[in-house]
Scaffold this motif. Structure first.
Motif, PDB file in Angstrom:
ATOM      1  N   LEU A 119      -0.074   9.027  -1.659  1.00 18.33           N
ATOM      2  CA  LEU A 119       1.200   8.343  -1.465  1.00 18.33           C
ATOM      3  C   LEU A 119       1.834   8.743  -0.139  1.00 18.33           C
ATOM      4  CD1 LEU A 119       3.275   6.403  -2.573  1.00 18.33           C
ATOM      5  CD2 LEU A 119       4.324   8.300  -3.831  1.00 18.33           C
TER       6      LEU A 119
ATOM      7  N   ILE B   5       2.632   6.172   3.020  1.00 24.10           N
ATOM      8  CA  ILE B   5       3.988   5.992   3.535  1.00 24.10           C
ATOM      9  C   ILE B   5       4.054   6.327   5.018  1.00 24.10           C
ATOM     10  CG2 ILE B   5       6.356   6.876   3.382  1.00 24.10           C
ATOM     11  CD1 ILE B   5       5.887   7.229   0.381  1.00 24.10           C
TER      12      ILE B   5
ATOM     13  N   LEU C 202       5.686   8.915 -10.489  1.00 27.98           N
ATOM     14  CA  LEU C 202       5.362   7.860  -9.530  1.00 27.98           C
ATOM     15  C   LEU C 202       6.324   6.682  -9.651  1.00 27.98           C
ATOM     16  CD1 LEU C 202       1.454   7.624  -9.570  1.00 27.98           C
ATOM     17  CD2 LEU C 202       2.886   7.837  -7.530  1.00 27.98           C
TER      18      LEU C 202
ATOM     19  N   ARG D 233       9.647   7.570  -8.205  1.00 31.34           N
ATOM     20  CA  ARG D 233       9.637   7.653  -6.744  1.00 31.34           C
ATOM     21  C   ARG D 233       9.583   6.262  -6.114  1.00 31.34           C
ATOM     22  NH1 ARG D 233       5.692  11.493  -3.000  1.00 31.34           N
ATOM     23  NH2 ARG D 233       6.602  10.905  -0.993  1.00 31.34           N
ATOM     24  N   LEU D 234       8.759   5.387  -6.667  1.00 34.54           N
ATOM     25  CA  LEU D 234       8.653   4.036  -6.122  1.00 34.54           C
ATOM     26  C   LEU D 234       9.941   3.257  -6.336  1.00 34.54           C
ATOM     27  CD1 LEU D 234       5.017   2.933  -7.055  1.00 34.54           C
ATOM     28  CD2 LEU D 234       5.847   4.081  -5.009  1.00 34.54           C
ATOM     29  N   GLN D 235      10.603   3.496  -7.458  1.00 32.40           N
ATOM     30  CA  GLN D 235      11.878   2.835  -7.707  1.00 32.40           C
ATOM     31  C   GLN D 235      12.923   3.288  -6.699  1.00 32.40           C
ATOM     32  OE1 GLN D 235      13.871   3.799 -11.424  1.00 32.40           O
ATOM     33  NE2 GLN D 235      14.716   1.742 -11.558  1.00 32.40           N
TER      34      GLN D 235
ATOM     35  N   MET E 230      12.398   4.247  -3.738  1.00 30.97           N
ATOM     36  CA  MET E 230      12.059   3.716  -2.426  1.00 30.97           C
ATOM     37  C   MET E 230      12.482   2.258  -2.282  1.00 30.97           C
ATOM     38  SD  MET E 230       8.230   5.331  -2.188  1.00 30.97           S
ATOM     39  CE  MET E 230       7.717   4.211  -0.895  1.00 30.97           C
TER      40      MET E 230
ATOM     41  N   GLU F  80      12.053  -1.913  -2.870  1.00 30.67           N
ATOM     42  CA  GLU F  80      10.917  -2.813  -2.749  1.00 30.67           C
ATOM     43  C   GLU F  80      10.067  -2.401  -1.543  1.00 30.67           C
ATOM     44  OE1 GLU F  80      11.930  -6.877  -2.668  1.00 30.67           O
ATOM     45  OE2 GLU F  80      13.080  -6.821  -4.535  1.00 30.67           O
ATOM     46  N   LYS F  81       8.810  -2.137  -1.843  1.00 31.65           N
ATOM     47  CA  LYS F  81       7.879  -1.751  -0.772  1.00 31.65           C
ATOM     48  C   LYS F  81       6.566  -2.469  -1.024  1.00 31.65           C
ATOM     49  CE  LYS F  81       6.044   2.244   1.706  1.00 31.65           C
ATOM     50  NZ  LYS F  81       6.701   1.940   2.964  1.00 31.65           N
TER      51      LYS F  81
ATOM     52  N   LEU G 260       2.604  -1.389  -3.055  1.00 31.07           N
ATOM     53  CA  LEU G 260       2.557  -0.169  -3.856  1.00 31.07           C
ATOM     54  C   LEU G 260       2.860  -0.495  -5.314  1.00 31.07           C
ATOM     55  CD1 LEU G 260       4.403   2.436  -1.588  1.00 31.07           C
ATOM     56  CD2 LEU G 260       2.014   2.545  -2.322  1.00 31.07           C
ATOM     57  N   GLY G 261       2.175   0.198  -6.232  1.00 33.09           N
ATOM     58  CA  GLY G 261       2.426  -0.031  -7.643  1.00 33.09           C
ATOM     59  C   GLY G 261       1.858   1.091  -8.490  1.00 33.09           C
TER      60      GLY G 261
END
Length: 214
Positions: A114, A118, A149, A152-154, A156, A158-159, A162-163
């Motif tokens: 990850l 990034i 995960l 962390r993605l939340q 960040m 919308e990216k 990544l999922g």
């Protein structure tokens, strides 16, 4: 090759699993990327350490001698996929592109991958490399990794590309038994992670209670 027939748009429909406990795993991955590069299709890659180690014939000669070597091979494959390195000698001038699923219960591998993704400039997909990265853990195992995960993605926002997913096996008990036994062995360290899991679960319960009270 099925990928060449179906992965001809901007995304991968067909994926191949690369088992990095095999000594040949890295070279196989590299050669398939070279084929994709030459034939101009998107590589669909599911990267795992390995699920069928005990049914391999002549395992002593074809699998890595220890877990450290296997981990190093896995991380080297991640480096190749996410840093978008060209091949030595530049045999194929056209770029390769790939969609990657890292199916792993190893938190170190997850964090390394990850962070590398990034750190890379988002324009890299127009040059070469991975255009989509997702993580997956088996349903009922390594939930603390999945939750971390997802959190962390939340955070960040919308990216693109990544999922994180939970996946499950499908089929008869006989069909799935060897796979599940291997997964259970790989997760013998789950007891050591139980305290972390318990804390994360309690935090999640608290978050949901606050939501319903608001």
């Amino acid at each position: 090759m099925t990928m060449a027939a179906f992965n001809i748009s901007d995304s991968a429909l067909v994926f191949n699993t690369y088992q990095m406990y095999l000594k040949s795993g890295f070279d196989t991955l590299k050669s398939h990327l070279q084929i994709a590069q030459a034939r101009n299709f998107v590589s669909g890659i599911k990267l795992v350490r390995g699920a069928y180690i005990y049914v391999e014939p002549k395992r002593a000669s074809i699998i890595h001698d220890n877990k450290v070597d296997c981990d190093n091979a896995y991380d080297a494959a991640v480096e190749l996929l996410l840093r978008g390195k060209q091949f030595e000698g530049n045999e194929y001038p056209k770029p390769w592109t790939a969609e990657v699923m890292l199916a792993t219960h190893n938190m170190n591998s997850v964090e390394k991958a990850l962070n590398i993704y990034i750190q890379q400039d988002m324009s890299r997909t127009s040059i070469t490399g991975t255009q989509k990265l997702v993580f997956a853990q088996l349903m009922g195992m390594a939930d603390e990794i999945t939750m971390k995960l997802a959190s962390r993605l939340q955070a960040m926002g919308e990216k693109s590309g990544l999922g994180v997913y939970k996946y499950t096996v499908w089929g008869s008990l006989e069909d799935c038994l060897l796979y599940m036994l291997r997964r259970a062995e790989e997760n013998q360290d789950a007891a050591a992670r139980s305290r972390v899991t318990a804390v994360l679960m309690l935090k999640e319960i608290g978050t949901r209670l606050r939501f319903w009270r608001s």
